[in-house]
Scaffold this motif. Structure first.
Motif, PDB file in Angstrom:
ATOM      1  N   ARG A   3       0.862  -1.247   0.115  1.00 28.68           N
ATOM      2  CA  ARG A   3       0.003   0.164  -0.073  1.00 28.68           C
ATOM      3  C   ARG A   3       0.916   1.181  -0.092  1.00 28.68           C
ATOM      4  NH1 ARG A   3      -4.451  -0.491   4.423  1.00 28.68           N
ATOM      5  NH2 ARG A   3      -5.175   1.495   3.611  1.00 28.68           N
ATOM      6  N   TYR A   4       1.896   1.225   0.791  1.00 30.19           N
ATOM      7  CA  TYR A   4       2.987   2.525   0.728  1.00 30.19           C
ATOM      8  C   TYR A   4       3.328   2.670  -0.532  1.00 30.19           C
ATOM      9  CZ  TYR A   4       6.460   5.692   2.336  1.00 30.19           C
ATOM     10  OH  TYR A   4       7.264   6.645   2.441  1.00 30.19           O
ATOM     11  N   GLN A   5       4.056   1.688  -1.275  1.00 28.22           N
ATOM     12  CA  GLN A   5       4.462   1.792  -2.392  1.00 28.22           C
ATOM     13  C   GLN A   5       3.472   2.137  -3.369  1.00 28.22           C
ATOM     14  OE1 GLN A   5       7.839   1.584  -2.824  1.00 28.22           O
ATOM     15  NE2 GLN A   5       7.283   2.310  -5.224  1.00 28.22           N
ATOM     16  N   ALA A   6       2.418   1.602  -3.466  1.00 26.20           N
ATOM     17  CA  ALA A   6       1.242   2.251  -4.381  1.00 26.20           C
ATOM     18  C   ALA A   6       1.049   3.585  -4.338  1.00 26.20           C
ATOM     19  CB  ALA A   6      -0.008   1.314  -4.203  1.00 26.20           C
ATOM     20  N   MET A   7       0.993   4.104  -2.908  1.00 26.68           N
ATOM     21  CA  MET A   7       0.576   5.485  -2.851  1.00 26.68           C
ATOM     22  C   MET A   7       1.578   6.214  -3.220  1.00 26.68           C
ATOM     23  SD  MET A   7      -1.323   5.874   0.657  1.00 26.68           S
ATOM     24  CE  MET A   7       0.104   5.186   1.954  1.00 26.68           C
ATOM     25  N   ALA A   8       2.834   6.078  -3.014  1.00 20.68           N
ATOM     26  CA  ALA A   8       4.259   6.578  -3.464  1.00 20.68           C
ATOM     27  C   ALA A   8       4.262   6.783  -4.851  1.00 20.68           C
ATOM     28  CB  ALA A   8       5.328   5.954  -2.794  1.00 20.68           C
ATOM     29  N   THR A   9       3.912   5.628  -5.834  1.00 20.59           N
ATOM     30  CA  THR A   9       3.900   5.650  -7.140  1.00 20.59           C
ATOM     31  C   THR A   9       2.700   6.583  -7.606  1.00 20.59           C
ATOM     32  OG1 THR A   9       4.721   3.172  -7.290  1.00 20.59           O
ATOM     33  CG2 THR A   9       3.528   4.009  -9.069  1.00 20.59           C
ATOM     34  N   PHE A  10       1.455   6.539  -7.016  1.00 22.93           N
ATOM     35  CA  PHE A  10       0.394   7.428  -7.370  1.00 22.93           C
ATOM     36  C   PHE A  10       0.970   8.831  -7.461  1.00 22.93           C
ATOM     37  CE2 PHE A  10      -3.465   9.810  -6.548  1.00 22.93           C
ATOM     38  CZ  PHE A  10      -4.153   9.847  -8.006  1.00 22.93           C
ATOM     39  N   ALA A  22       7.253   9.037 -14.214  1.00 24.14           N
ATOM     40  CA  ALA A  22       7.244   8.744 -12.586  1.00 24.14           C
ATOM     41  C   ALA A  22       8.067   7.236 -12.840  1.00 24.14           C
ATOM     42  CB  ALA A  22       5.789   8.234 -12.500  1.00 24.14           C
ATOM     43  N   ALA A  23       7.725   6.571 -13.922  1.00 23.70           N
ATOM     44  CA  ALA A  23       9.050   5.272 -13.817  1.00 23.70           C
ATOM     45  C   ALA A  23      10.545   5.937 -13.776  1.00 23.70           C
ATOM     46  CB  ALA A  23       8.608   4.485 -15.203  1.00 23.70           C
ATOM     47  N   ARG A  24      10.855   6.870 -14.523  1.00 19.78           N
ATOM     48  CA  ARG A  24      12.175   7.300 -14.509  1.00 19.78           C
ATOM     49  C   ARG A  24      12.617   7.560 -13.233  1.00 19.78           C
ATOM     50  NH1 ARG A  24      10.543   9.623 -19.423  1.00 19.78           N
ATOM     51  NH2 ARG A  24      10.299  11.705 -18.619  1.00 19.78           N
ATOM     52  N   HIS A  25      11.744   8.553 -12.480  1.00 23.13           N
ATOM     53  CA  HIS A  25      12.099   8.813 -11.179  1.00 23.13           C
ATOM     54  C   HIS A  25      12.103   7.824 -10.215  1.00 23.13           C
ATOM     55  CE1 HIS A  25      11.763  13.388 -11.071  1.00 23.13           C
ATOM     56  NE2 HIS A  25      10.981  13.334 -11.969  1.00 23.13           N
ATOM     57  N   LEU A  26      11.411   6.764 -10.215  1.00 25.40           N
ATOM     58  CA  LEU A  26      11.075   5.716  -9.425  1.00 25.40           C
ATOM     59  C   LEU A  26      12.268   4.378  -9.866  1.00 25.40           C
ATOM     60  CD1 LEU A  26       7.335   5.286  -9.040  1.00 25.40           C
ATOM     61  CD2 LEU A  26       8.838   6.124  -7.216  1.00 25.40           C
ATOM     62  N   ASN A  27      12.976   4.763 -10.890  1.00 20.66           N
ATOM     63  CA  ASN A  27      13.808   3.628 -11.508  1.00 20.66           C
ATOM     64  C   ASN A  27      13.213   2.249 -11.693  1.00 20.66           C
ATOM     65  OD1 ASN A  27      16.283   5.499 -11.609  1.00 20.66           O
ATOM     66  ND2 ASN A  27      16.361   5.196  -9.179  1.00 20.66           N
ATOM     67  N   LYS A  35       1.003  -0.970 -14.072  1.00 23.28           N
ATOM     68  CA  LYS A  35       0.104  -2.155 -13.304  1.00 23.28           C
ATOM     69  C   LYS A  35      -0.136  -1.647 -11.948  1.00 23.28           C
ATOM     70  CE  LYS A  35       1.002  -6.785 -11.860  1.00 23.28           C
ATOM     71  NZ  LYS A  35       1.941  -7.958 -12.095  1.00 23.28           N
ATOM     72  N   THR A  36       1.049  -1.089 -11.260  1.00 21.78           N
ATOM     73  CA  THR A  36       0.563  -0.526  -9.880  1.00 21.78           C
ATOM     74  C   THR A  36      -0.762   0.419  -9.792  1.00 21.78           C
ATOM     75  OG1 THR A  36       2.732  -0.618  -9.016  1.00 21.78           O
ATOM     76  CG2 THR A  36       1.345   0.790  -7.801  1.00 21.78           C
ATOM     77  N   ILE A  37      -0.846   1.124 -10.691  1.00 19.86           N
ATOM     78  CA  ILE A  37      -1.924   2.293 -10.708  1.00 19.86           C
ATOM     79  C   ILE A  37      -3.287   1.545 -10.815  1.00 19.86           C
ATOM     80  CG2 ILE A  37      -2.802   4.195 -11.842  1.00 19.86           C
ATOM     81  CD1 ILE A  37      -0.547   4.845  -9.992  1.00 19.86           C
ATOM     82  N   ALA A  38      -3.215   0.560 -11.795  1.00 21.64           N
ATOM     83  CA  ALA A  38      -4.271  -0.220 -12.191  1.00 21.64           C
ATOM     84  C   ALA A  38      -4.721  -1.152 -11.140  1.00 21.64           C
ATOM     85  CB  ALA A  38      -4.155  -1.157 -13.353  1.00 21.64           C
ATOM     86  N   GLN A  39      -3.709  -1.307 -10.468  1.00 18.05           N
ATOM     87  CA  GLN A  39      -4.154  -2.422  -9.090  1.00 18.05           C
ATOM     88  C   GLN A  39      -4.868  -1.532  -7.932  1.00 18.05           C
ATOM     89  OE1 GLN A  39      -0.329  -4.169  -8.079  1.00 18.05           O
ATOM     90  NE2 GLN A  39      -1.175  -6.143  -9.412  1.00 18.05           N
ATOM     91  N   LEU A  40      -4.228  -0.294  -7.869  1.00 21.40           N
ATOM     92  CA  LEU A  40      -4.694   0.528  -6.850  1.00 21.40           C
ATOM     93  C   LEU A  40      -6.109   1.083  -7.175  1.00 21.40           C
ATOM     94  CD1 LEU A  40      -4.163   2.555  -4.290  1.00 21.40           C
ATOM     95  CD2 LEU A  40      -3.043   4.181  -5.971  1.00 21.40           C
ATOM     96  N   GLU A  41      -6.358   1.423  -8.343  1.00 23.71           N
ATOM     97  CA  GLU A  41      -7.684   1.993  -8.802  1.00 23.71           C
ATOM     98  C   GLU A  41      -8.759   0.483  -8.589  1.00 23.71           C
ATOM     99  OE1 GLU A  41      -7.367   5.107 -12.137  1.00 23.71           O
ATOM    100  OE2 GLU A  41      -6.951   3.146 -12.882  1.00 23.71           O
ATOM    101  N   GLY A  42      -8.377  -0.786  -8.986  1.00 26.62           N
ATOM    102  CA  GLY A  42      -9.197  -1.852  -8.638  1.00 26.62           C
ATOM    103  C   GLY A  42      -9.363  -2.082  -7.291  1.00 26.62           C
TER     104      GLY A  42
END
Length: 298
Positions: A3-10, A22-27, A35-42
């Protein structure tokens, strides 16, 4: 799903405006972010982002989630910093907003020193002469000058600087040097459209105001500088704005026996939540920079 990583990604997607950024910043790879955003919305059963040709913007629900998620991440960062001790240094991303000219002249050149003190820290600098919504834009600290229009703002004064009537030697040679405020009515002024064109002075308890005229009005400080340096007229500005030219003699102060109201520099923090350690440390850094470099009016 973490959950924490999903929030940080969003949060990073909202702040960068795209999955790829965002992917470049998060490496990580862009598919992992998507995929993370889709799972979070789901999991939340709600759409968080609007996808268009202009990029990604949060929905109303997404904006609410962004604000809460960002605050939760800041709280977690604060907890870790407190547990490790202040000497452990700062980490993560610090979002700073500032007026373009002021930041270009006084803040950006000093960032290497601040970043060297905090190797785990990244800084996003948003340059805008307008007053922006700190919460909506995800700003940790904003550097603003002048009077604060929002009485509810959480702010800290960092410095006070002088203001002067300024012009180039070439303009003064052509138009003559004013000897009192009344003389300004006969001069060509470069007018900053965000301020009134009535200039007020004091001397020995006496007050004088003059309405200036000019064929050039500009909406941003960079334009004001360019017009003055092109010998188009005189203006009122903070000494900070023309610091290099005042030092070199490319611009001169006039009417020095008359006083203009000083200009305050503030660190403004988002209302409704505690300022982060990163924001407080950056504000202290800027305060030190201005105190060392500009003693006038401090």
């Amino acid at each position: 799903m973490d959950r924490y990583q999903a929030m940080a990604t969003f949060v990073r997607v909202v702040e960068t405006g795209s999955f790829s950024a965002a992917a470049r910043h998060l490496n990580v790879g862009q598919p992992a972010v998507s995929k993370t955003i889709a799972q979070l919305e789901g999991r939340l059963q709600v759409s968080l982002l609007i996808r268009s040709t202009h990029g990604l913007t949060p929905t109303e629900a997404g904006q609410r989630f962004y604000e809460r998620a960002r605050a939760a991440i800041q709280e977690a960062d604060e907890a870790e910093l407190a547990a490790r001790g202040a000497g452990a240094g700062l980490s993560g991303c610090l979002r700073v907003s500032a007026a373009t000219t002021f930041a270009r002249l006084h803040i950006v050149p000093m960032l290497p020193r601040f970043l060297a003190q905090h190797p785990g820290l990244e800084i996003d600098v948003i340059l805008d002469d307008r007053i922006i919504d700190l919460v909506v834009e995800g700003i940790d600290v904003s550097l603003r000058m002048g009077e604060l229009s929002d009485s509810s703002a959480v702010a800290r004064k960092l410095a006070t600087g002088g203001r002067s009537v300024l012009a180039t030697p070439a303009y003064l040679e052509r138009a003559g040097e004013p000897h009192g405020p009344a003389d300004l009515a006969g001069h060509e002024a470069v007018i900053y459209s965000q301020l009134p064109n009535v200039w007020s002075f004091t001397r020995d308890g006496a007050e004088a105001s003059v309405s200036v005229r000019g064929r050039v009005r500009v909406s941003a400080a960079e334009g004001l500088r360019a017009a003055v340096l092109a010998d188009m007229g005189l203006t009122i500005a903070s000494d900070w704005m023309f610091a290099p030219e005042l030092a070199s003699g490319a611009v001169r102060r006039v009417l020095q026996d008359w006083t203009l109201p000083p200009l305050d520099l503030w660190a403004v923090f988002p209302a409704g939540r505690m300022a982060s350690a990163k924001a407080r440390e950056f504000a202290s850094f800027v305060e030190g920079v201005m105190a060392r470099a500009y003693s006038r009016g401090a």
